[in-house]
Scaffold this active site. Structure first.
Site, PDB file in Angstrom:
ATOM      1  N   GLU A 184     -28.493  22.314  26.949  1.00 53.37           N
ATOM      2  CA  GLU A 184     -29.065  21.491  27.199  1.00 53.37           C
ATOM      3  C   GLU A 184     -30.248  21.413  27.811  1.00 53.37           C
ATOM      4  OE1 GLU A 184     -28.213  18.863  25.612  1.00 53.37           O
ATOM      5  OE2 GLU A 184     -26.106  19.534  24.994  1.00 53.37           O
ATOM      6  N   HIS A 226     -33.284  22.113  25.759  1.00 52.60           N
ATOM      7  CA  HIS A 226     -33.879  20.841  25.103  1.00 52.60           C
ATOM      8  C   HIS A 226     -34.600  20.128  26.236  1.00 52.60           C
ATOM      9  CE1 HIS A 226     -31.755  20.450  21.444  1.00 52.60           C
ATOM     10  NE2 HIS A 226     -30.442  20.274  21.999  1.00 52.60           N
ATOM     11  N   GLU A 277     -33.323  22.359  17.273  1.00 51.53           N
ATOM     12  CA  GLU A 277     -32.027  23.176  18.061  1.00 51.53           C
ATOM     13  C   GLU A 277     -32.459  24.499  18.425  1.00 51.53           C
ATOM     14  OE1 GLU A 277     -29.189  21.775  19.397  1.00 51.53           O
ATOM     15  OE2 GLU A 277     -29.717  19.926  18.486  1.00 51.53           O
ATOM     16  N   HIS A 322     -19.587  14.490   9.418  1.00 52.33           N
ATOM     17  CA  HIS A 322     -20.805  15.015   9.654  1.00 52.33           C
ATOM     18  C   HIS A 322     -21.595  14.489   8.447  1.00 52.33           C
ATOM     19  CE1 HIS A 322     -19.800  17.713  12.444  1.00 52.33           C
ATOM     20  NE2 HIS A 322     -20.882  17.849  12.747  1.00 52.33           N
ATOM     21  N   ILE A 323     -21.182  14.418   7.138  1.00 48.27           N
ATOM     22  CA  ILE A 323     -22.462  14.320   6.049  1.00 48.27           C
ATOM     23  C   ILE A 323     -21.898  12.658   5.282  1.00 48.27           C
ATOM     24  CG2 ILE A 323     -22.818  16.753   5.490  1.00 48.27           C
ATOM     25  CD1 ILE A 323     -20.981  16.428   3.015  1.00 48.27           C
ATOM     26  N   PHE A 324     -20.789  12.288   5.685  1.00 50.91           N
ATOM     27  CA  PHE A 324     -20.380  10.851   5.200  1.00 50.91           C
ATOM     28  C   PHE A 324     -20.386   9.688   6.140  1.00 50.91           C
ATOM     29  CE2 PHE A 324     -18.520  13.914   1.961  1.00 50.91           C
ATOM     30  CZ  PHE A 324     -19.238  13.644   0.970  1.00 50.91           C
ATOM     31  N   GLY A 352     -22.139  10.465   9.375  1.00 49.48           N
ATOM     32  CA  GLY A 352     -23.277  10.678   9.978  1.00 49.48           C
ATOM     33  C   GLY A 352     -24.555  11.136   9.653  1.00 49.48           C
ATOM     34  N   TYR A 363     -25.891  14.113   8.832  1.00 47.43           N
ATOM     35  CA  TYR A 363     -26.064  15.565   8.708  1.00 47.43           C
ATOM     36  C   TYR A 363     -25.981  15.600   6.932  1.00 47.43           C
ATOM     37  CZ  TYR A 363     -25.861  17.642  12.948  1.00 47.43           C
ATOM     38  OH  TYR A 363     -25.991  18.083  14.178  1.00 47.43           O
TER      39      TYR A 363
HETATM   40 ZN   LIG Z   1     -28.714  20.492  21.061  1.00 50.07          ZN
END
Ligand SMILES: [Zn+2]
Length: 776
Positions: A554, A557, A583, A688-690, A692, A694
């Site tokens: 973090e 970031h 990232e 993740h893909i359905f 969210g 990603y």
């Molecule tokens: Zn991160």
């Protein structure tokens, strides 16, 4: 997003509202809340992000300069600040009766203001992007505080307030997203050579990105045209479907309970048994001696790792992999509809497939580029993974466990093998990672490697500066370079389950920007973790090693946000950085936690100050390599499945057509080494893909990890060549490129400036994961 099962750890949330802003504004890091933050989450999804944009959360990126220097004083307490919101006071303003009228008035004004501005758009920078900057900044700053409280001071009041404001937020989002006058002004700006050539490269990139994102939001369709109507229908339907997908997963997870008595639970620690017993009580199972296993990850994960009852593991495993695949919560039809609609949406926007649309806004740019990296990683990790599996099998035989290993044995045997190899448990290790010591070490890295000093602002100084916080444990830090203050950040480190969401994230309070007079507003960040609070007044917070990694992540970031030199808020710091590159700065910092030198210098027993024994240092370093071949294959499997479904797959029209499960099973033949269970319906919970952000983007985890490892390799090379001097020089270069240029420069160019070559070398990642020597 979630990190259950499928996610390694990395994840992010994005908060933004306008399409110019449909880029990454906020990256809630690798350990993000596992729960969707309710209403806001929905609100922003409904606003409709671009296909590729990650989960849109809140209007947060809309940032602009000069606010800090504005002379007028707003009567809105959520706006009436420059760098440091008066959190103590604002907390008292969050009751629905107070906050709703304030925000309703504010949002109505914003809407009116935007309508007014719409009549004034001109094909110049100041007449387009510049025109709405202040408005966007105001929305971001004011609403950002509510969003922040929602994460760290969650309460019924905050939720009610946000729920009530949702419709207006959605409406305003659409208005900003699909403004034709703004779009046309930007198009004209791009097409008029004289004005276009007057822009600098960063401005040009911002205009291009804004146009692209607005186009992806459907602004290019003629008002009232069949395409526009259909596009909006698809958008609306998709946002409903992905919510339903997520809800089905939640409901299916909740619906499962395996109640057993203690005699079935061999291998579990007393502490975890207590958790299972509490779990039973929580679920209303009152009878004496009941232990309850459920499928939520904090229960399912440790259970599968530690329970030696193989039959029970099999039962629970099989229940988990068919989650949300039958009955009322069956996600299969939803998956098919989502895939079909995404395809249709992409075609309407002029792309061949949804994967093309998604990749068009990422660094990888094209499906083959993403696939190529995955293939190279696959080639390097498949043999090591096979060797790891055979080691696991040997170990299983050694401890009298049946072989060959089944799918429900892998977690269990892996964990037993890890304990056998490394010997140290997390609690013992944590005694060497007291927060103050870890922070010291982290800030030493910042100073020795990156040349910036971080210093805590004590209570007296905070008072003098008018700084207040939302909790007594929150610390405030100043980041300086020489005499110059570059940024500030708030650190909220401890877990407070009653009011703070789980996970860790970074968020922005203000973004760097420069006004017409050349005055700079400096960036301010939130750094939020969830490590244990100190057990008593005279003990520090003791961190698990993964908490240490999270903190470094973090902070990475934060560094990109704080050390930016970009003057335009749309591209400064983390804003505008591609999804698969953002990232890099965070994962880069994690590397330092595994440095022997760092471990030796910056850790010590919290009571005696004694350094870690060498065995523990070695274990921590080696842990990174533990079963990394299998872990890599797992990520590759998810990434490839995701790309395949969005690039090559057509949902079945009849029962003879291939289903999504057939496709996944086909891919698994290569990437899953142990016997895959035929009834595996893992895709039905691949949120993740359905559910969210990603979709056709899961590969981003591996993509950015490859770059962050290669970035770190540059420091290793500098160290071996020129020692500390080399590291400092490399640190300056890293700061001037990766950290400074933010979203204002294409990531390919940033990379080349930093690394001196356009391509990424995957060897660094392989080496750090212990995969290099055994690969071909
Ligand atoms: Zn991160």
């Amino acid at each position: 997003m979630l990190r259950q099962g499928i996610a390694r750890i990395s994840s992010r949330q994005v908060r933004n509202l306008t399409p110019s802003v449909n880029r990454i504004a906020f990256n809630a890091a690798k350990h993000t809340p596992t729960k969707a933050p309710g209403i806001i989450f929905q609100a922003v999804r409904a606003i409709g992000s671009t296909a590729s944009a990650p989960k849109q959360l809140l209007p947060k990126q809309l940032v602009m300069p000069s606010r800090a220097f504005a002379t007028q004083v707003s009567e809105n307490p959520f706006l009436n600040w420059q760098l440091f919101p008066d959190f103590q006071n604002l907390l008292t303003q969050c009751k629905p009766a107070t906050a709703i009228p304030i925000f309703e008035k504010f949002l109505d004004n914003a809407e009116q203001q935007f309508k007014q501005l719409e009549t004034n758009f001109k094909p110049t920078w100041e007449g387009s992007i510049g025109l709405v900057q202040k408005l966007e900044d105001d929305i971001s700053r004011a609403y950002g505080i509510l969003a922040h409280f929602n994460g760290v001071k969650n309460s019924d009041d905050i939720r009610q307030t946000l729920e009530a404001l949702q419709p207006k937020i959605v409406k305003l989002g659409l208005q900003l997203n699909q403004s034709l006058p703004k779009y046309n002004a930007l198009l004209e700006l791009r097409e008029t050579a004289s004005s276009w050539n007057a822009l600098d490269a960063t401005q040009k990139r911002i205009v291009e990105q804004t146009l692209r994102d607005m186009k992806h939001a459907g602004v290019g369709f003629a008002p009232g045209s069949p395409e526009k109507i259909r596009f909006n229908e698809i958008r609306e339907r998709l946002s409903k479907l992905s919510l339903t997908f997520g809800n089905n997963v939640l409901d299916a997870t909740k619906a499962y309970k395996e109640v057993v008595d203690k005699s079935h639970l061999s291998g579990l620690s007393d502490k975890f048994l207590e958790t299972l017993s509490k779990n039973a009580k929580r679920l209303g199972i009152e009878h004496e001696g009941a232990y309850c296993i459920t499928l939520d990850f904090p229960i399912y994960g440790p259970f599968m790792q530690n329970c030696s009852n193989r039959a029970l593991r099999e039962k629970v495993y099989l229940s988990n992999i068919v989650k949300a695949s039958t009955g009322k919560v069956n996600n299969e039809p939803i998956i098919n509809e989502i895939l079909a609609l995404r395809q249709e949406e992409s075609e309407l926007l002029g792309y061949k497939t949804y994967a093309d649309l998604s990749l068009s806004v990422k660094m990888a740019q094209s499906v083959p580029a993403a696939e190529e990296l995955l293939d190279r990683l696959f080639d390097a990790s498949v043999n090591p993974a096979k060797a790891e599996l055979s080691k696991l099998t040997d170990y299983a035989a050694e401890i009298g466990h049946p072989t060959p290993l089944a799918a429900w044995d892998i977690s269990y045997i892996s964990e037993q093998y890890r304990k056998h190899l490394f010997k140290y448990d997390e609690e013992t290790i944590a005694q060497y990672f007291a927060l103050p010591k870890v922070l010291d070490g982290l800030f030493t890295v910042a100073s020795e490697v990156l040349g910036v000093d971080v210093e805590e602002i004590d209570a007296a100084e905070q008072r003098a500066m008018g700084i207040t916080t939302w909790h007594k444990d929150v610390k405030v830090f100043k980041v300086t370079e020489g005499e110059e203050v570059r940024a500030y950040f708030y650190g909220d480190f401890y877990s407070r389950p009653e009011e703070k969401r789980s996970g860790a994230w970074m968020d922005t309070v203000t973004t760097r920007s420069k006004d017409k007079n050349g005055s700079v507003r400096i960036p301010v960040a939130y750094l939020i973790c969830n490590q244990p609070a100190p057990a008593s007044a005279d003990e520090p917070s003791l961190m698990k090693f993964r908490d240490v990694e999270t903190l470094f992540h973090e902070f990475g970031h934060c560094l990109q946000h704080m050390l930016t030199t970009v003057d335009y808020p749309q591209a400064s710091g983390i804003n505008g950085v591609e999804w698969d590159f953002v990232e890099v700065a965070s994962q880069f910092m994690e590397n330092f936690c595994n440095e022997p030198e760092w471990l030796n210098k910056h850790t010590g027993h919290y009571k005696t100050g004694e350094p870690m024994e060498q065995g523990m240092v070695d274990a921590l370093i080696k842990n990174r390599e533990f079963l990394s071949g299998l872990a890599t294959l797992r990520q590759i499997h998810f990434s490839k499945t995701d790309l395949f479904l969005h690039a090559y797959f057509n949902p079945p029209k009849s029962s003879s057509d291939k289903s999504v499960f057939d496709v996944e099973a086909e891919l698994a033949k290569k990437t899953v080494l142990y016997p895959r269970v035929p009834e595996d319906r893992f895709l039905c919970s691949f949120s993740h893909i359905f559910g969210g952000g990603y979709a056709a983007g899961y590969y981003s985890y591996k993509w950015s990890e490859t770059y962050s490892a290669d970035a770190y390799a540059a420091f290793e090379e500098a160290m071996s060549k020129d020692g500390q001097k080399g590291v400092r020089e490399e640190g300056k270069l890293y700061r001037d490129t990766v950290l400074a240029l933010g979203g204002g420069t294409p990531p390919q160019d940033v990379w080349k400036m930093f690394r001196g070559r356009p391509e990424v070398n995957i060897d660094a990642l392989l080496r750090h994961s212990g995969l290099l020597s055994t690969s071909k």
